[in-house]
Write an enzyme that holds these catalytic residues in place. Sequence first.
Site, PDB file in Angstrom:
ATOM      1  N   GLU A  11     -10.491  32.017 -11.796  1.00  0.00           N
ATOM      2  CA  GLU A  11      -9.468  32.785 -10.635  1.00  0.00           C
ATOM      3  C   GLU A  11      -9.932  33.800 -10.389  1.00  0.00           C
ATOM      4  O   GLU A  11     -10.562  34.658  -9.227  1.00  0.00           O
ATOM      5  CB  GLU A  11      -8.420  32.560 -10.656  1.00  0.00           C
ATOM      6  CG  GLU A  11      -7.512  31.338 -10.146  1.00  0.00           C
ATOM      7  CD  GLU A  11      -7.995  30.541 -11.254  1.00  0.00           C
ATOM      8  OE1 GLU A  11      -8.051  29.160 -11.295  1.00  0.00           O
ATOM      9  OE2 GLU A  11      -8.158  30.994 -12.516  1.00  0.00           O
ATOM     10  N   ASP A  23     -22.578  39.887   3.350  1.00  0.00           N
ATOM     11  CA  ASP A  23     -22.171  39.364   4.654  1.00  0.00           C
ATOM     12  C   ASP A  23     -21.807  40.430   5.682  1.00  0.00           C
ATOM     13  O   ASP A  23     -23.023  40.722   7.694  1.00  0.00           O
ATOM     14  CB  ASP A  23     -21.318  38.473   4.728  1.00  0.00           C
ATOM     15  CG  ASP A  23     -20.995  38.025   5.850  1.00  0.00           C
ATOM     16  OD1 ASP A  23     -21.983  37.286   7.202  1.00  0.00           O
ATOM     17  OD2 ASP A  23     -19.784  38.169   7.503  1.00  0.00           O
ATOM     18  N   HIS A  33      -8.165  23.805 -12.879  1.00  0.00           N
ATOM     19  CA  HIS A  33      -7.063  23.024 -12.749  1.00  0.00           C
ATOM     20  C   HIS A  33      -6.302  24.350 -11.691  1.00  0.00           C
ATOM     21  O   HIS A  33      -6.405  25.023 -11.399  1.00  0.00           O
ATOM     22  CB  HIS A  33      -6.154  23.397 -14.180  1.00  0.00           C
ATOM     23  CG  HIS A  33      -6.783  22.622 -15.234  1.00  0.00           C
ATOM     24  ND1 HIS A  33      -7.808  23.208 -16.264  1.00  0.00           N
ATOM     25  CD2 HIS A  33      -6.547  21.183 -15.390  1.00  0.00           C
ATOM     26  CE1 HIS A  33      -8.218  22.078 -16.723  1.00  0.00           C
ATOM     27  NE2 HIS A  33      -7.148  20.836 -16.434  1.00  0.00           N
ATOM     28  N   LEU A  88     -14.460  20.971 -12.068  1.00  0.00           N
ATOM     29  CA  LEU A  88     -13.134  20.589 -12.882  1.00  0.00           C
ATOM     30  C   LEU A  88     -11.980  21.770 -12.915  1.00  0.00           C
ATOM     31  O   LEU A  88     -11.429  21.804 -14.514  1.00  0.00           O
ATOM     32  CB  LEU A  88     -14.169  20.807 -14.303  1.00  0.00           C
ATOM     33  CG  LEU A  88     -14.828  19.449 -14.050  1.00  0.00           C
ATOM     34  CD1 LEU A  88     -15.941  19.331 -15.704  1.00  0.00           C
ATOM     35  CD2 LEU A  88     -14.407  18.032 -13.600  1.00  0.00           C
TER      36      LEU A  88
END
Length: 368
Positions: A145, A159, A108, A106
Amino acid sequence: MTIEPSDSAPGSGGRGAVAGAGTNGSAAGGTPVALTHLDSAGRACMVDVGEKPLSERFARARATLRASTATCAALADGGLPKGDAIAVARLAGIQAAKRTAEIVPLAHPLPLAHVDVAIAPKPELGRVSIEATARAHARTGVELEALVACTSAALALYDMVKAVEPGAAISDACVIEKRGGRSGIWRQEPALVTTTECAPAHLPRAGAQAAASVGTCALLVVSSRAASGARPDRAEPHLRALARAAGLSVARFAVLPDDPPALAAFMRECADREGVAVVLTSGGTGLTADDRTPEATLAVADREVPGIAELVRAHSFARTPLAALSRAVAAVRGRTLIVNLPGNPNALVELREPLAPVLRHAAELLSA
């Protein structure tokens, strides 16, 4: 690998909780609040931000990779089997931030102006600090973000180290600073800010001293109804917040009716007798017959500073075309800057970020 919950996330009630900042349906004090991503039927929905104004948005988030001293040292030295883990993780975080809307259902899609990821191995502590910043000119914030950037960088680091230490853990992912929008500036408590080695160069270092005050100011609310007690004044706390953001200490506060001679006398006394650096007025700048704050300001002014009034109108214009009706002015009397601001509390919140550095610099110039 384990992903551990943080006891210092905003709204968690831990030592990072900030009063009034709540998540997961409750405010910091435990008062239930409405979740914005649910509609009236309780279904998940995307929040409509179409009516919100564009503004500068900034966020900073952090995460930690916990591993052995040897693994953290290998990260720092680039001695892992897969090569330079820090460079790979930085790029992974930046790339992930640009695709946040594809990862979080959800969220933007935002026109990101900048993303940065800083990674600081601390072998002696058995951890790697990861800090990410994001910036955009948008209608909603960039906290997601920044979080996606730092957590994706942490996953990339895992990783790179899993071959030598599969038990490494990612923890403490949280937003530690946000700026922009109606909420203005929000930060975690200083004790939670990550180490200075991990702070991006364009941000103040954690633990740095706050900038010294540039002087004093006077605050004036212009409202006949508030002055008579017919209605409460709601502008004062937002004027004080703006003053703090500009590095100004409040020497005087008053609520006066729409009476130009009284307003002019207040401004004159603050400038000539008290020598404040800035006088901020709120209200009385519209088109009604009682709106006379600009006239009172010009009556005591030595010279105008039109750019400040233009900045106020331009920023407000992004929110409402009615900003075109403002007659607010800014002017200098002696070494004192006088600035007319809107009476609407929401407008004062929106103006804090763009106006504070301008007020600060003007006060420094006038005092030189």
